[in-house]
Design an enzyme around this catalytic site. Structure first.
Site, PDB file in Angstrom:
ATOM      1  N   HIS A 117      59.468  60.599  39.654  1.00  0.00           N
ATOM      2  CA  HIS A 117      58.879  59.663  40.629  1.00  0.00           C
ATOM      3  C   HIS A 117      57.738  60.338  41.391  1.00  0.00           C
ATOM      4  O   HIS A 117      56.698  59.740  41.632  1.00  0.00           O
ATOM      5  CB  HIS A 117      59.932  59.209  41.647  1.00  0.00           C
ATOM      6  CG  HIS A 117      61.062  58.440  41.071  1.00  0.00           C
ATOM      7  ND1 HIS A 117      62.343  58.939  41.010  1.00  0.00           N
ATOM      8  CD2 HIS A 117      61.126  57.199  40.530  1.00  0.00           C
ATOM      9  CE1 HIS A 117      63.146  58.044  40.473  1.00  0.00           C
ATOM     10  NE2 HIS A 117      62.438  56.979  40.167  1.00  0.00           N
ATOM     11  N   GLY A 140      56.434  54.696  34.931  1.00  0.00           N
ATOM     12  CA  GLY A 140      56.693  55.837  34.061  1.00  0.00           C
ATOM     13  C   GLY A 140      56.891  55.403  32.614  1.00  0.00           C
ATOM     14  O   GLY A 140      57.442  54.336  32.343  1.00  0.00           O
TER      15      GLY A 140
END
Ligand code: PAF
Length: 300
Positions: free
Chosen positions: A47, A162
């Site tokens: 993250h 992602g």
């Protein structure tokens, strides 16, 4: 309310006020004004790398932290999903991450869904029925519904996701294209631990033994990549062999845009995707590869 210098918004009004402040701040001449990174918290280096990349693309970054009930089936881990807002905020406000012009939006369920479960939802269509969608029916529809709401609430120029959740990234891209959503979607590199395990908030559930067994996923991807010159069937076989003994949900080799299985004679780009269960924990991983590269070189 503020934490260090970054604004923490828990309500829609707090978010709207923080975004107005961002809108009023002088730009710094970068290509985008505002980037959003959407998360469910339990933040890890993966993250943080998204946030760091967002910093390079935007003057202002908004990170959302929301464990979205819509994307969990009743049998899944919604109740036990790790939640620690203070720890997440401490990570986000670390060096070179969020600063005074940035915002963390961490709404409760009532703030996101004030009228209860939404009646009208986004559907991922055919892309939501395969692989993750087949194992977790409705999951990708739940993801898209909250992503679209968060895009409306945060009004970013760019949104980063992602590549570990490759199918999620593909359906978000498709939603943005099909529904004319005015945002650029950027896919960010998957981050791994030194031993190869893809970072995931769910790794926290693994026992030491399961974590060791989980290394078979990244090893299977490496074996698949090593077999890429021999074609699709060899890639599938190599990855499947490496996962022998694990509770495997799928080994798939697909077109990166359509998520259709590539034929055995396919040459060119493909995505190798894996999902397996270690006890009650379900892990996914993937890699891009080029099939038949050796054969193509020979033909060229
Ligand atoms: O990838 C996630 O963490 C979630 O699916 C997302 C995009 C934040 C939506 O809830």
């Amino acid at each position: 309310m503020t934490t260090r210098t970054t604004t923490l918004a828990r309500s829609r009004d707090e978010l709207a006020a923080a975004l107005v402040e961002q809108d009023g701040a002088p730009g710094r001449g970068r290509p985008y004004r505002r980037a959003v990174v959407m998360t469910m918290g339990a933040l890890h280096e993966g993250h943080l790398s998204l946030v760091a990349q967002a910093r390079t693309l935007a003057d202002h970054v908004v990170v959302t932290i929301f464990v979205n009930p819509l994307q969990f089936a009743p049998t899944e881990d919604l109740a036990r999903y790790p939640r620690d807002l203070d720890a997440d905020l401490a990570l986000l406000t670390g060096p070179d991450l969020l600063g005074p012009d940035d915002v963390v939006f961490a709404p409760d369920v009532d703030v996101m869904y004030p009228g209860g479960d939404p009646v009208v939802r986004v559907t991922a269509g055919r892309l939501g029925d395969v692989l993750e969608g087949a194992i977790r029916p409705g999951h990708l529809d739940g993801v898209l519904t909250v992503v679209l709401k968060l895009l409306h609430l945060t009004r970013p120029d760019v949104a980063l996701f992602g590549r570990k959740d490759a199918q999620q990234l593909a359906v978000v891209r498709r939603m943005v294209a099909d529904l004319e959503v005015p945002v650029e979607v950027v896919g960010a590199p998957l981050v791994r631990d030194a031993d190869g395990l893809a970072l995931s908030s769910r790794n926290a559930y693994l026992s030491a033994t399961q974590r060791e067994q989980a290394l078979a996923l990244s090893a299977a991807l490496r074996d698949g990549v090593a077999a890429a010159d021999e074609g699709a069937a060899a890639v599938r076989a190599a990855a499947t062999d490496r996962l022998a003994g694990l509770d495997v949900d799928y080994v798939a080799l697909v077109d990166p845009d359509t998520f259709d299985d590539v034929p055995d004679d396919h040459s060119g780009e493909a995505l190798l995707l894996l999902a397996a269960r270690l006890g009650t924990t379900r892990l996914i991983d993937n890699t891009a590869l080029v099939l038949g590269a050796h054969g193509r070189e020979e033909r060229a």
